[in-house]
Design a protein around this motif. Structure first.
Motif, PDB file in Angstrom:
ATOM      1  N   MET A   1       3.667  74.142  57.957  1.00  0.00           N
ATOM      2  CA  MET A   1       4.830  75.019  57.790  1.00  0.00           C
ATOM      3  C   MET A   1       5.070  75.348  56.324  1.00  0.00           C
ATOM      4  O   MET A   1       5.625  76.395  55.998  1.00  0.00           O
ATOM      5  CB  MET A   1       6.071  74.352  58.396  1.00  0.00           C
ATOM      6  N   THR A   2       4.664  74.455  55.414  1.00  0.00           N
ATOM      7  CA  THR A   2       4.884  74.700  53.992  1.00  0.00           C
ATOM      8  C   THR A   2       4.014  75.842  53.473  1.00  0.00           C
ATOM      9  O   THR A   2       4.326  76.406  52.419  1.00  0.00           O
ATOM     10  CB  THR A   2       4.577  73.437  53.187  1.00  0.00           C
ATOM     11  N   SER A  11      13.568  81.817  58.624  1.00  0.00           N
ATOM     12  CA  SER A  11      13.827  82.426  59.934  1.00  0.00           C
ATOM     13  C   SER A  11      13.604  81.414  61.048  1.00  0.00           C
ATOM     14  O   SER A  11      14.384  81.348  62.013  1.00  0.00           O
ATOM     15  CB  SER A  11      12.913  83.645  60.144  1.00  0.00           C
ATOM     16  N   ILE A  12      12.559  80.597  60.925  1.00  0.00           N
ATOM     17  CA  ILE A  12      12.298  79.569  61.931  1.00  0.00           C
ATOM     18  C   ILE A  12      13.425  78.533  61.938  1.00  0.00           C
ATOM     19  O   ILE A  12      13.868  78.080  63.005  1.00  0.00           O
ATOM     20  CB  ILE A  12      10.932  78.898  61.668  1.00  0.00           C
ATOM     21  N   GLU A  13      13.920  78.152  60.746  1.00  0.00           N
ATOM     22  CA  GLU A  13      15.021  77.190  60.672  1.00  0.00           C
ATOM     23  C   GLU A  13      16.276  77.735  61.345  1.00  0.00           C
ATOM     24  O   GLU A  13      16.937  77.030  62.116  1.00  0.00           O
ATOM     25  CB  GLU A  13      15.309  76.846  59.218  1.00  0.00           C
ATOM     26  N   LEU A  14      16.619  78.993  61.061  1.00  0.00           N
ATOM     27  CA  LEU A  14      17.811  79.594  61.663  1.00  0.00           C
ATOM     28  C   LEU A  14      17.651  79.753  63.171  1.00  0.00           C
ATOM     29  O   LEU A  14      18.607  79.562  63.940  1.00  0.00           O
ATOM     30  CB  LEU A  14      18.103  80.948  61.010  1.00  0.00           C
ATOM     31  N   LEU A  15      16.440  80.117  63.605  1.00  0.00           N
ATOM     32  CA  LEU A  15      16.183  80.222  65.037  1.00  0.00           C
ATOM     33  C   LEU A  15      16.316  78.856  65.715  1.00  0.00           C
ATOM     34  O   LEU A  15      16.894  78.747  66.809  1.00  0.00           O
ATOM     35  CB  LEU A  15      14.782  80.790  65.274  1.00  0.00           C
ATOM     36  N   GLY A  16      15.795  77.808  65.054  1.00  0.00           N
ATOM     37  CA  GLY A  16      15.944  76.469  65.604  1.00  0.00           C
ATOM     38  C   GLY A  16      17.399  76.048  65.691  1.00  0.00           C
ATOM     39  O   GLY A  16      17.831  75.432  66.680  1.00  0.00           O
ATOM     40  N   LEU A  17      18.195  76.387  64.656  1.00  0.00           N
ATOM     41  CA  LEU A  17      19.622  76.069  64.672  1.00  0.00           C
ATOM     42  C   LEU A  17      20.327  76.783  65.819  1.00  0.00           C
ATOM     43  O   LEU A  17      21.160  76.194  66.528  1.00  0.00           O
ATOM     44  CB  LEU A  17      20.252  76.472  63.331  1.00  0.00           C
ATOM     45  N   VAL A 328      21.379  62.359  57.010  1.00  0.00           N
ATOM     46  CA  VAL A 328      20.396  61.311  56.732  1.00  0.00           C
ATOM     47  C   VAL A 328      18.982  61.819  56.993  1.00  0.00           C
ATOM     48  O   VAL A 328      18.058  61.596  56.192  1.00  0.00           O
ATOM     49  CB  VAL A 328      20.692  60.059  57.591  1.00  0.00           C
ATOM     50  N   ILE A 329      18.800  62.528  58.106  1.00  0.00           N
ATOM     51  CA  ILE A 329      17.465  63.062  58.445  1.00  0.00           C
ATOM     52  C   ILE A 329      17.043  64.122  57.444  1.00  0.00           C
ATOM     53  O   ILE A 329      15.894  64.135  56.972  1.00  0.00           O
ATOM     54  CB  ILE A 329      17.482  63.633  59.876  1.00  0.00           C
ATOM     55  N   PHE A 330      17.962  65.025  57.096  1.00  0.00           N
ATOM     56  CA  PHE A 330      17.619  66.106  56.164  1.00  0.00           C
ATOM     57  C   PHE A 330      17.262  65.558  54.782  1.00  0.00           C
ATOM     58  O   PHE A 330      16.348  66.063  54.120  1.00  0.00           O
ATOM     59  CB  PHE A 330      18.780  67.092  56.050  1.00  0.00           C
ATOM     60  N   ASP A 331      17.983  64.535  54.334  1.00  0.00           N
ATOM     61  CA  ASP A 331      17.711  63.957  53.014  1.00  0.00           C
ATOM     62  C   ASP A 331      16.341  63.289  52.946  1.00  0.00           C
ATOM     63  O   ASP A 331      15.790  63.118  51.852  1.00  0.00           O
ATOM     64  CB  ASP A 331      18.793  62.948  52.642  1.00  0.00           C
ATOM     65  N   ARG A 332      15.794  62.884  54.082  1.00  0.00           N
ATOM     66  CA  ARG A 332      14.515  62.181  54.117  1.00  0.00           C
ATOM     67  C   ARG A 332      13.319  63.132  54.273  1.00  0.00           C
ATOM     68  O   ARG A 332      12.182  62.682  54.271  1.00  0.00           O
ATOM     69  CB  ARG A 332      14.498  61.178  55.280  1.00  0.00           C
ATOM     70  N   THR A 333      13.574  64.426  54.464  1.00  0.00           N
ATOM     71  CA  THR A 333      12.481  65.381  54.677  1.00  0.00           C
ATOM     72  C   THR A 333      12.457  66.399  53.553  1.00  0.00           C
ATOM     73  O   THR A 333      13.516  66.864  53.111  1.00  0.00           O
ATOM     74  CB  THR A 333      12.647  66.108  56.025  1.00  0.00           C
ATOM     75  N   ASP A 334      11.259  66.742  53.106  1.00  0.00           N
ATOM     76  CA  ASP A 334      11.124  67.741  52.042  1.00  0.00           C
ATOM     77  C   ASP A 334      11.438  69.146  52.541  1.00  0.00           C
ATOM     78  O   ASP A 334      11.941  69.986  51.797  1.00  0.00           O
ATOM     79  CB  ASP A 334       9.703  67.703  51.469  1.00  0.00           C
ATOM     80  N   THR A 335      11.138  69.410  53.823  1.00  0.00           N
ATOM     81  CA  THR A 335      11.313  70.760  54.359  1.00  0.00           C
ATOM     82  C   THR A 335      12.786  71.127  54.499  1.00  0.00           C
ATOM     83  O   THR A 335      13.178  72.268  54.246  1.00  0.00           O
ATOM     84  CB  THR A 335      10.612  70.876  55.722  1.00  0.00           C
ATOM     85  N   PHE A 336      13.629  70.153  54.906  1.00  0.00           N
ATOM     86  CA  PHE A 336      15.041  70.444  55.192  1.00  0.00           C
ATOM     87  C   PHE A 336      15.984  69.800  54.187  1.00  0.00           C
ATOM     88  O   PHE A 336      17.158  69.613  54.480  1.00  0.00           O
ATOM     89  CB  PHE A 336      15.387  69.962  56.606  1.00  0.00           C
TER      90      PHE A 336
END
Length: 377
Positions: A1-2, A11-17, A328-336
């Motif tokens: 994905m990177t 766009s994929i993030e917003l669609l997932g949300l 917590v999950i977002f802080d542990r991932t580079d993508t989010f």
């Protein structure tokens, strides 16, 4: 994905949300009991581990904490119903006080608007008939709502038991989603999530207890009628971030007005609530909860509103712990990671635009170096 373009990734993030919110709206009757059971099972994990450490059978180590929670909730319901019964016994006096307040309000309104008392009574009667019609329609759906509440409460102990019983399978499932190199991060996120949820939920239980005792006791000392009922209602509503405290103040004022014809007790209730809230927000709750994750007020309020619109009261209660888990999950991932920054309240000390990617590269003049190398040759 990177490797994808930035616009495609966003766009994929917003669609997932959007899909997550859509799933919550469509299946909230199924999802909310599961989420509630997940948070309660995290809170009961220390008791389960303590009992297992002392050689209790696994089934007994799961059932005993569930029974303790049921007994605690039963005591709260009994205490609340006893206070409501006391309020019902004073109904004749409440009716008399309400009529006095309504007459005073009618006289004041007729003075500022020049609308006679008869016209006001006619208007109130018309609107009362409309409200009765709406109440009849609402009562037709009350049975469905009540049945869904019983289903919700009935499924909770079953879900909690199964989650504690199959917790190892759930953990294995989570770890198999990630590569072995990422397992340390996943483990840290799981431990931090467990710590945050346990601190938050246990802190809420302690908060309900001491706010009921503190607020109810101070109001009783000032001679306010139904002081304990005001304390219980405000303590429970205060669990809903920001919005609950406002509703609790309004209900406290209304209960005081129904039991008194003067404004002095109303002012006393508001001042005592403000004092208790100050102690709770600045001294007591930060020491009790001690959460490592802080959510900014904007997204806390939005979470409460969105959670309430999706799943009602249960969604409002669960909104803050859900946002904390997501952070917590977002802080542990580079993508989010940017979503974790958006949810938190860590304000930048300097300019928010000072990032390495935003700095302009200074051109380096290499001509003198080239000439010097030629001279050496």
């Amino acid at each position: 994905m990177t490797n994808m373009p930035l616009t495609v990734r966003r766009s994929i993030e917003l669609l997932g949300l959007f899909l997550v919110v859509a799933v919550l709206v469509i299946g909230h009757d199924i999802i909310m009991p599961v989420l509630m059971a997940f948070f309660i099972s995290l809170m009961l994990l220390p008791v389960f581990r303590f009992l297992r450490k002392h050689k209790f059978p696994e089934a007994a180590a799961i059932i005993i904490p569930i029974l303790l929670v049921a007994i605690f909730l039963g005591l709260i319901i009994w205490f609340f119903s006893a206070q409501v019964a006391s309020l019902v016994n004073d109904f004749p006096q409440i009716k008399h006080n309400v009529s006095i307040h309504l007459n005073a309000l009618s006289d004041w309104f007729s003075k500022i608007s020049h609308i006679s008392t008869k016209e006001q009574v006619k208007f109130i009667n018309e609107k009362s008939n409309d409200l009765l019609g709406m109440a009849g329609q609402a009562a037709s759906g009350a049975a469905v709502t009540l049945s869904s509440v019983f289903v919700f409460v009935g499924l909770l102990p079953i879900y909690i038991y199964l989650m504690l019983f199959y917790k190892d399978i759930l953990l294995r499932f989570i770890f198999m989603w990630f590569k072995p190199d990422h397992h340390p991060r996943v483990k840290d996120a799981i431990y931090e999530t467990e710590s945050i949820i346990k601190n938050y939920l246990v802190g809420l239980l302690i908060q309900v207890t001491y706010m009921t005792i503190l607020l109810g006791g101070i109001l009783m000392a000032f001679g306010i009628k139904h002081a304990l009922l005001i304390g219980v209602i405000f303590a429970i509503l205060n669990l809903i971030p920001y919005v609950g405290a406002l509703i609790g103040n309004i209900i406290g004022v209304l209960l005081t007005l129904t039991s008194s014809t003067e404004l002095g007790p109303v002012i006393t209730v508001l001042l005592v609530i403000a004092f208790v809230q100050f102690l709770d927000n600045n001294i007591l709750m930060p020491r009790i909860v001690g959460s490592k994750v802080k959510i900014n007020a904007l997204f806390a309020i939005l979470g409460v509103i969105v959670g309430g619109s999706i799943a009602g009261i249960s969604g409002m209660f669960l909104s803050l712990p859900m946002i904390a888990v997501l952070k917590v999950i977002f802080d542990r991932t580079d993508t989010f990671k940017q979503w974790g920054v958006l949810l938190g309240d860590e304000r930048p000390t300097g300019s928010p635009m000072k990032f390495p990617v935003f700095r302009k590269k200074v051109p380096v003049d290499t001509k003198p170096g080239i000439e010097k190398t030629k001279e050496k040759d």
